[in-house]
Design a protein around this motif. Structure first.
Motif, PDB file in Angstrom:
ATOM      1  N   MET A  22     -25.164   0.515   7.204  1.00  0.00           N
ATOM      2  CA  MET A  22     -23.980   1.154   7.779  1.00  0.00           C
ATOM      3  C   MET A  22     -22.934   1.286   6.675  1.00  0.00           C
ATOM      4  O   MET A  22     -23.094   0.739   5.587  1.00  0.00           O
ATOM      5  CB  MET A  22     -23.417   0.316   8.932  1.00  0.00           C
ATOM      6  CG  MET A  22     -24.339   0.223  10.129  1.00  0.00           C
ATOM      7  SD  MET A  22     -23.627  -0.743  11.470  1.00  0.00           S
ATOM      8  CE  MET A  22     -22.310   0.340  12.011  1.00  0.00           C
ATOM      9  N   THR A  23     -21.853   1.985   6.963  1.00  0.00           N
ATOM     10  CA  THR A  23     -20.750   2.036   6.014  1.00  0.00           C
ATOM     11  C   THR A  23     -19.664   1.077   6.470  1.00  0.00           C
ATOM     12  O   THR A  23     -19.630   0.653   7.638  1.00  0.00           O
ATOM     13  CB  THR A  23     -20.157   3.454   5.896  1.00  0.00           C
ATOM     14  OG1 THR A  23     -19.585   3.827   7.154  1.00  0.00           O
ATOM     15  CG2 THR A  23     -21.203   4.457   5.445  1.00  0.00           C
ATOM     16  N   ASP A  30     -16.971   0.651  14.898  1.00  0.00           N
ATOM     17  CA  ASP A  30     -17.786   0.020  15.930  1.00  0.00           C
ATOM     18  C   ASP A  30     -17.181  -1.272  16.457  1.00  0.00           C
ATOM     19  O   ASP A  30     -17.573  -1.749  17.525  1.00  0.00           O
ATOM     20  CB  ASP A  30     -19.197  -0.248  15.410  1.00  0.00           C
ATOM     21  CG  ASP A  30     -19.973   1.041  15.155  1.00  0.00           C
ATOM     22  OD1 ASP A  30     -19.461   2.137  15.491  1.00  0.00           O
ATOM     23  OD2 ASP A  30     -21.093   0.947  14.606  1.00  0.00           O
ATOM     24  N   ASN A  31     -16.238  -1.838  15.714  1.00  0.00           N
ATOM     25  CA  ASN A  31     -15.591  -3.082  16.134  1.00  0.00           C
ATOM     26  C   ASN A  31     -14.131  -2.864  16.542  1.00  0.00           C
ATOM     27  O   ASN A  31     -13.375  -3.823  16.652  1.00  0.00           O
ATOM     28  CB  ASN A  31     -15.697  -4.125  15.020  1.00  0.00           C
ATOM     29  CG  ASN A  31     -17.108  -4.645  14.885  1.00  0.00           C
ATOM     30  OD1 ASN A  31     -17.553  -5.456  15.677  1.00  0.00           O
ATOM     31  ND2 ASN A  31     -17.843  -4.143  13.900  1.00  0.00           N
ATOM     32  N   ASP A  32     -13.767  -1.599  16.762  1.00  0.00           N
ATOM     33  CA  ASP A  32     -12.418  -1.246  17.239  1.00  0.00           C
ATOM     34  C   ASP A  32     -11.305  -1.828  16.380  1.00  0.00           C
ATOM     35  O   ASP A  32     -10.302  -2.327  16.896  1.00  0.00           O
ATOM     36  CB  ASP A  32     -12.232  -1.669  18.703  1.00  0.00           C
ATOM     37  CG  ASP A  32     -13.210  -0.972  19.626  1.00  0.00           C
ATOM     38  OD1 ASP A  32     -13.428   0.239  19.447  1.00  0.00           O
ATOM     39  OD2 ASP A  32     -13.767  -1.650  20.519  1.00  0.00           O
ATOM     40  N   ILE A  33     -11.475  -1.756  15.076  1.00  0.00           N
ATOM     41  CA  ILE A  33     -10.462  -2.279  14.165  1.00  0.00           C
ATOM     42  C   ILE A  33      -9.425  -1.184  13.915  1.00  0.00           C
ATOM     43  O   ILE A  33      -9.770  -0.097  13.455  1.00  0.00           O
ATOM     44  CB  ILE A  33     -11.100  -2.760  12.854  1.00  0.00           C
ATOM     45  CG1 ILE A  33     -12.015  -3.943  13.183  1.00  0.00           C
ATOM     46  CG2 ILE A  33     -10.045  -3.139  11.835  1.00  0.00           C
ATOM     47  CD1 ILE A  33     -12.866  -4.421  12.059  1.00  0.00           C
ATOM     48  N   PRO A  34      -8.162  -1.473  14.239  1.00  0.00           N
ATOM     49  CA  PRO A  34      -7.125  -0.462  14.030  1.00  0.00           C
ATOM     50  C   PRO A  34      -6.814  -0.263  12.548  1.00  0.00           C
ATOM     51  O   PRO A  34      -6.982  -1.170  11.742  1.00  0.00           O
ATOM     52  CB  PRO A  34      -5.913  -1.032  14.770  1.00  0.00           C
ATOM     53  CG  PRO A  34      -6.153  -2.495  14.875  1.00  0.00           C
ATOM     54  CD  PRO A  34      -7.641  -2.694  14.828  1.00  0.00           C
ATOM     55  N   GLN A  88     -17.613   5.837   2.279  1.00  0.00           N
ATOM     56  CA  GLN A  88     -18.467   5.996   1.110  1.00  0.00           C
ATOM     57  C   GLN A  88     -19.017   4.672   0.588  1.00  0.00           C
ATOM     58  O   GLN A  88     -19.708   4.649  -0.434  1.00  0.00           O
ATOM     59  CB  GLN A  88     -17.698   6.714   0.000  1.00  0.00           C
ATOM     60  CG  GLN A  88     -17.261   8.111   0.392  1.00  0.00           C
ATOM     61  CD  GLN A  88     -18.439   8.986   0.771  1.00  0.00           C
ATOM     62  OE1 GLN A  88     -19.312   9.262  -0.053  1.00  0.00           O
ATOM     63  NE2 GLN A  88     -18.501   9.408   2.028  1.00  0.00           N
ATOM     64  N   ILE A  89     -18.742   3.578   1.279  1.00  0.00           N
ATOM     65  CA  ILE A  89     -19.221   2.266   0.839  1.00  0.00           C
ATOM     66  C   ILE A  89     -20.302   1.797   1.804  1.00  0.00           C
ATOM     67  O   ILE A  89     -20.030   1.452   2.955  1.00  0.00           O
ATOM     68  CB  ILE A  89     -18.076   1.238   0.786  1.00  0.00           C
ATOM     69  CG1 ILE A  89     -16.944   1.732  -0.114  1.00  0.00           C
ATOM     70  CG2 ILE A  89     -18.606  -0.118   0.308  1.00  0.00           C
ATOM     71  CD1 ILE A  89     -15.699   0.861  -0.060  1.00  0.00           C
ATOM     72  N   ASP A  93     -26.300  -6.761   1.602  1.00  0.00           N
ATOM     73  CA  ASP A  93     -26.047  -8.206   1.528  1.00  0.00           C
ATOM     74  C   ASP A  93     -25.062  -8.538   0.415  1.00  0.00           C
ATOM     75  O   ASP A  93     -24.319  -9.507   0.503  1.00  0.00           O
ATOM     76  CB  ASP A  93     -27.347  -8.976   1.306  1.00  0.00           C
ATOM     77  CG  ASP A  93     -28.249  -8.976   2.535  1.00  0.00           C
ATOM     78  OD1 ASP A  93     -27.749  -8.768   3.662  1.00  0.00           O
ATOM     79  OD2 ASP A  93     -29.472  -9.180   2.362  1.00  0.00           O
ATOM     80  N   ALA A  94     -25.056  -7.740  -0.640  1.00  0.00           N
ATOM     81  CA  ALA A  94     -24.176  -7.986  -1.783  1.00  0.00           C
ATOM     82  C   ALA A  94     -22.696  -7.845  -1.412  1.00  0.00           C
ATOM     83  O   ALA A  94     -21.834  -8.322  -2.147  1.00  0.00           O
ATOM     84  CB  ALA A  94     -24.510  -7.043  -2.935  1.00  0.00           C
ATOM     85  N   LEU A  95     -22.396  -7.211  -0.285  1.00  0.00           N
ATOM     86  CA  LEU A  95     -20.999  -7.045   0.139  1.00  0.00           C
ATOM     87  C   LEU A  95     -20.525  -8.158   1.065  1.00  0.00           C
ATOM     88  O   LEU A  95     -19.406  -8.100   1.574  1.00  0.00           O
ATOM     89  CB  LEU A  95     -20.800  -5.690   0.826  1.00  0.00           C
ATOM     90  CG  LEU A  95     -20.963  -4.458  -0.043  1.00  0.00           C
ATOM     91  CD1 LEU A  95     -20.537  -3.215   0.725  1.00  0.00           C
ATOM     92  CD2 LEU A  95     -20.176  -4.564  -1.325  1.00  0.00           C
TER      93      LEU A  95
END
Length: 107
Positions: A22-23, A30-34, A88-89, A93-95
């Motif tokens: 995913m990006t 998907d987590n409703d982050i404002p 674009q990111i 696992d590296a993140l």
């Protein structure tokens, strides 16, 4: 899967797990982050998913391509070192542990 911390402009933190592939933008959506509007749906055709990457992570992310770099010209107060478009990111696992902060507003 990677745990990503999204920090709203006012300081509220949201720590969520985002699936690989995913990006970072999709994880916020998907987590409703404002604070991440993603008006173009991830097509790199706007700058409404702009964030400031925590300084510890700027060198760890893949380099941005010219299209992302051009689109950042339309972002609110872009920072030449820390600004990225979350569409674009790609998450890997590296993140795990990535920290991003939203700007005061999206344009």
């Amino acid at each position: 899967m990677a745990k990503i911390t999204y920090i709203e402009h006012g300081g509220t933190e949201h720590v969520v797990e985002v699936r690989n592939g995913m990006t970072v933008m999709e994880g916020a959506r998907d987590n409703d982050i404002p604070g991440i509007e993603a008006d173009c749906g991830g097509a790199c055709a706007c700058s409404t998913c702009h964030v400031y990457v925590h300084p510890d992570w700027t060198e760890k992310l893949p380099a941005m391509d010219p299209m992302e770099e051009d689109m950042l010209d339309f972002a609110f107060e872009p920072d030449k070192v820390r600004s990225r478009l979350t569409c674009q990111i790609k998450v890997t696992d590296a993140l795990d542990g990535l920290v991003v902060q939203m700007p005061e507003k999206q344009l």
